[in-house]
Design an enzyme around this catalytic site. Structure first.
Site, PDB file in Angstrom:
ATOM      1  N   ARG A  90     -23.384  22.423 -18.347  1.00  0.00           N
ATOM      2  CA  ARG A  90     -22.092  21.908 -18.780  1.00  0.00           C
ATOM      3  C   ARG A  90     -21.403  21.328 -17.550  1.00  0.00           C
ATOM      4  NH1 ARG A  90     -16.358  24.800 -19.718  1.00  0.00           N
ATOM      5  NH2 ARG A  90     -15.312  22.931 -20.456  1.00  0.00           N
ATOM      6  N   HIS A 179     -13.184  19.275 -23.623  1.00  0.00           N
ATOM      7  CA  HIS A 179     -13.688  20.023 -24.793  1.00  0.00           C
ATOM      8  C   HIS A 179     -14.505  19.126 -25.720  1.00  0.00           C
ATOM      9  CE1 HIS A 179      -9.911  22.864 -24.624  1.00  0.00           C
ATOM     10  NE2 HIS A 179     -10.891  23.347 -23.877  1.00  0.00           N
ATOM     11  N   HIS A 207      -9.208  22.444 -31.435  1.00  0.00           N
ATOM     12  CA  HIS A 207      -9.867  23.461 -30.594  1.00  0.00           C
ATOM     13  C   HIS A 207      -8.739  24.282 -29.970  1.00  0.00           C
ATOM     14  CE1 HIS A 207     -13.039  24.848 -27.649  1.00  0.00           C
ATOM     15  NE2 HIS A 207     -11.915  25.198 -27.046  1.00  0.00           N
ATOM     16  N   LEU A 208      -8.505  25.476 -30.517  1.00  0.00           N
ATOM     17  CA  LEU A 208      -7.374  26.285 -30.064  1.00  0.00           C
ATOM     18  C   LEU A 208      -7.883  27.584 -29.448  1.00  0.00           C
ATOM     19  CD1 LEU A 208      -5.101  25.845 -33.237  1.00  0.00           C
ATOM     20  CD2 LEU A 208      -5.250  24.369 -31.215  1.00  0.00           C
ATOM     21  N   GLY A 209      -8.041  27.573 -28.134  1.00  0.00           N
ATOM     22  CA  GLY A 209      -8.478  28.776 -27.425  1.00  0.00           C
ATOM     23  C   GLY A 209      -7.437  29.067 -26.363  1.00  0.00           C
ATOM     24  N   ASN A 210      -7.888  29.523 -25.197  1.00  0.00           N
ATOM     25  CA  ASN A 210      -6.936  29.655 -24.100  1.00  0.00           C
ATOM     26  C   ASN A 210      -6.546  28.243 -23.642  1.00  0.00           C
ATOM     27  OD1 ASN A 210      -5.376  31.257 -22.518  1.00  0.00           O
ATOM     28  ND2 ASN A 210      -6.883  31.321 -20.869  1.00  0.00           N
ATOM     29  N   ARG A 240      -1.047  26.822 -19.830  1.00  0.00           N
ATOM     30  CA  ARG A 240      -0.723  25.426 -19.484  1.00  0.00           C
ATOM     31  C   ARG A 240       0.388  24.903 -20.398  1.00  0.00           C
ATOM     32  NH1 ARG A 240      -6.692  23.303 -20.042  1.00  0.00           N
ATOM     33  NH2 ARG A 240      -7.580  25.236 -19.270  1.00  0.00           N
ATOM     34  N   ARG A 284      -2.850  37.528 -29.044  1.00  0.00           N
ATOM     35  CA  ARG A 284      -2.752  38.840 -29.704  1.00  0.00           C
ATOM     36  C   ARG A 284      -1.602  39.660 -29.130  1.00  0.00           C
ATOM     37  NH1 ARG A 284      -9.128  39.562 -29.044  1.00  0.00           N
ATOM     38  NH2 ARG A 284      -8.491  38.491 -27.155  1.00  0.00           N
ATOM     39  N   GLY A 330     -11.047  30.554 -30.012  1.00  0.00           N
ATOM     40  CA  GLY A 330     -10.484  31.898 -30.192  1.00  0.00           C
ATOM     41  C   GLY A 330      -9.332  31.994 -31.179  1.00  0.00           C
ATOM     42  N   GLU A 333     -10.254  30.151 -34.716  1.00  0.00           N
ATOM     43  CA  GLU A 333     -11.220  30.885 -35.554  1.00  0.00           C
ATOM     44  C   GLU A 333     -10.659  32.211 -36.055  1.00  0.00           C
ATOM     45  OE1 GLU A 333     -14.923  31.281 -33.332  1.00  0.00           O
ATOM     46  OE2 GLU A 333     -14.744  29.196 -32.697  1.00  0.00           O
ATOM     47  N   GLU A 383     -20.771  25.294 -28.302  1.00  0.00           N
ATOM     48  CA  GLU A 383     -21.033  24.305 -27.247  1.00  0.00           C
ATOM     49  C   GLU A 383     -22.418  24.507 -26.645  1.00  0.00           C
ATOM     50  OE1 GLU A 383     -16.989  23.650 -24.976  1.00  0.00           O
ATOM     51  OE2 GLU A 383     -16.984  25.563 -25.993  1.00  0.00           O
TER      52      GLU A 383
HETATM   53  P1  AMP Z   1     -11.024  31.277 -26.230  1.00  0.00           P
HETATM   54  O1  AMP Z   1     -10.500  30.572 -25.004  1.00  0.00           O
HETATM   55  O2  AMP Z   1     -11.653  30.352 -27.219  1.00  0.00           O
HETATM   56  O3  AMP Z   1     -11.850  32.472 -25.916  1.00  0.00           O
HETATM   57  O4  AMP Z   1      -9.716  31.864 -26.982  1.00  0.00           O
HETATM   58  C1  AMP Z   1      -8.850  32.808 -26.398  1.00  0.00           C
HETATM   59  C2  AMP Z   1      -7.612  32.970 -27.283  1.00  0.00           C
HETATM   60  O5  AMP Z   1      -8.031  33.400 -28.602  1.00  0.00           O
HETATM   61  C3  AMP Z   1      -6.631  34.029 -26.782  1.00  0.00           C
HETATM   62  O6  AMP Z   1      -5.300  33.529 -26.851  1.00  0.00           O
HETATM   63  C4  AMP Z   1      -6.803  35.150 -27.785  1.00  0.00           C
HETATM   64  O7  AMP Z   1      -5.602  35.839 -27.976  1.00  0.00           O
HETATM   65  C5  AMP Z   1      -7.154  34.401 -29.047  1.00  0.00           C
HETATM   66  N1  AMP Z   1      -7.788  35.303 -30.017  1.00  0.00           N
HETATM   67  C6  AMP Z   1      -9.021  35.833 -29.973  1.00  0.00           C
HETATM   68  N2  AMP Z   1      -9.217  36.670 -31.016  1.00  0.00           N
HETATM   69  C7  AMP Z   1      -8.058  36.666 -31.726  1.00  0.00           C
HETATM   70  C8  AMP Z   1      -7.607  37.322 -32.912  1.00  0.00           C
HETATM   71  N3  AMP Z   1      -8.405  38.158 -33.588  1.00  0.00           N
HETATM   72  N4  AMP Z   1      -6.349  37.049 -33.345  1.00  0.00           N
HETATM   73  C9  AMP Z   1      -5.557  36.214 -32.668  1.00  0.00           C
HETATM   74  N5  AMP Z   1      -5.924  35.560 -31.561  1.00  0.00           N
HETATM   75  C10 AMP Z   1      -7.146  35.781 -31.087  1.00  0.00           C
END
Ligand code: AMP
Length: 398
Positions: A90, A179, A207-210, A240, A284, A330, A333, A383
């Site tokens: 990557r 991403h 795409h909603l993660g960190n 960010r 969370r 994260g 999903e 990915e």
């Molecule tokens: P990632 O960067 O894709 O690993 O996503 C991280 C984000 O996903 C963090 O803000 C976590 O709080 C959120 N996340 C992971 N599991 C859950 C969950 N069961 N409920 C709410 N947010 C979650």
């Protein structure tokens, strides 16, 4: 074909060994805190995880440990290194050179290095990963899969910034997007899931993660995305800030007496959910605080949802409507609360969420009502599979 997928960060080396034909994961792990005394290697498939705490001075050391765990001990997946057919890396920034993935040769290494000016935190560690693999497996072909490639289909009117044109010519200042491998995967899966041929589908991917980004995909090609020259633009994220009035930057530098590094750090590491809630970058924890009555945590959640909702509107306009919206990563999903909040009140635009389906946890699924004109899906991103698949295609053609 067995492909070793490598995702190297400045102090980490994440890997997954996949059989591309069967899509089976044969081994998985991560070396963390590489370069420090307390580095460790966490590895092994579900239920059989191992932890080795051992000093790793660099990515080369980490790679040696990874190879040892692949061919021996409790997580042995291969009889010898010769069973690794190819390595897929990557790489974040491929600039304008790489609209698709590429075989890694001397020229690719020099271009990835040259592009480090655009991704100083990401391309140099990717090169460390590439060099470590080269040292340990000199005869195994390697492929670079870029986060930016999927967005090389953007029109100039979507990727240019309204700054003096010379800045684009001299320094390559334009939108590249990030991403991309995730957006490519979930938009393809989304079209499949909808039963629409990819070349006819209009899909909004979230795409909603960190880190967070949105993109608009028309007929299999990205036409817009929320991240820009860097991953700081667009949506509010864990730490960010996303898009803000650009004049705030010099204003903050003056009134808080910050230099460039400090202001960059503030916007990248101390903002977003963390900056507003004062609680955490992890949704969370922010949600727990909000449920306990913390006003700033509540505000952070409302702001986050509003920022994503805005992009849904922008991309509905850009695409002239949509067949589907995909949530991934994260938060996308896992957080039914956030998905509902983002899409609430959009029934007039043809987006109708089914509260029961939204609450169900699971794998790929629809969360909109059967008669919602625009279908909403949750699709876990993959990915690593995309990197392995691109590597397989390029290496098979050699
Ligand atoms: P990632 O960067 O894709 O690993 O996503 C991280 C984000 O996903 C963090 O803000 C976590 O709080 C959120 N996340 C992971 N599991 C859950 C969950 N069961 N409920 C709410 N947010 C979650």
């Amino acid at each position: 074909m067995n492909v070793l997928v490598i995702n190297a960060g400045s102090s980490s080396l994440k890997y997954q060994l996949m059989n591309v034909e069967t899509q089976e994961t044969l081994a998985i792990g991560i070396c963390e805190k590489v370069g420090s005394e307390d580095s460790f290697h966490k590895y092994g498939l579900d239920g059989a995880e191992q932890l080795d705490e051992t000093p790793l001075k660099d990515h080369d050391d980490a790679m040696a440990l990874v190879i040892e765990a692949l061919v021996s001990g409790p997580t042995k997946a291969l009889d010898s290194l010769a069973e690794i057919d190819a390595v897929g890396h990557r790489v974040v920034q491929g600039g304008q050179y790489y609209p698709i993935s590429t075989l890694i040769d001397d020229e690719a290494i020099s271009k990835i290095s040259e592009l480090s000016v655009l991704a100083p935190l990401h391309n140099p560690p990717a090169l460390m990963g590439i060099n470590a693999c080269k040292n340990h497996m000199p005869h195994v072909p390697m492929v670079a899969v870029f986060d930016t490639s999927f967005f090389q289909t953007l029109e100039p009117s979507a990727y240019m910034y309204p700054l003096p044109y010379e800045l684009f010519e001299k320094h390559g200042i334009r939108k590249y997007g990030m991403h991309g491998t995730s957006h490519r995967y979930v938009s393809e899966r989304g079209a499949d899931f909808l039963g629409i041929p990819g070349e006819k589908a209009r899909i909004i991917t979230l795409h909603l993660g960190n880190g967070c980004s949105a993109s608009a995909v028309k007929e299999g090609k990205a036409i817009d995305t929320s991240m820009g020259l860097t991953p700081l633009d667009g949506l509010m994220m864990g730490t960010r800030c996303g898009a803000i009035d650009p004049a705030i930057v010099p204003f903050m530098m003056e009134c808080e007496n910050l230099n460039t590094d400090e202001v960059n750090n503030l916007m990248n590491k101390k903002s977003g959910l963390l900056g507003i809630s004062g609680v955490s970058n992890d949704l969370r924890s922010v949600q727990e605080a909000a449920e306990a009555g913390n006003e700033r945590a509540l505000l952070a959640i409302d702001m986050y949802a509003k920022a994503v909702k805005k992009y849904v509107g922008i991309y509905l306009a850009a695409l002239g409507g949509a067949d589907g919206i995909v949530f991934t990563a994260g938060i996308g999903e896992n957080s039914a609360m956030m998905r509902a909040k983002i899409l609430e009140g959009l029934e007039g635009l043809g987006i109708v969420i089914d509260a029961e389906k939204n609450a169900v946890r699971g794998k790929e699924r629809f969360i909109s009502t059967d008669d919602s004109p625009i279908k909403v899906m949750v699709i876990p991103t993959n990915e690593e599979y995309m990197i392995a698949r691109d590597t397989f295609e390029i290496v098979s053609a050699l």
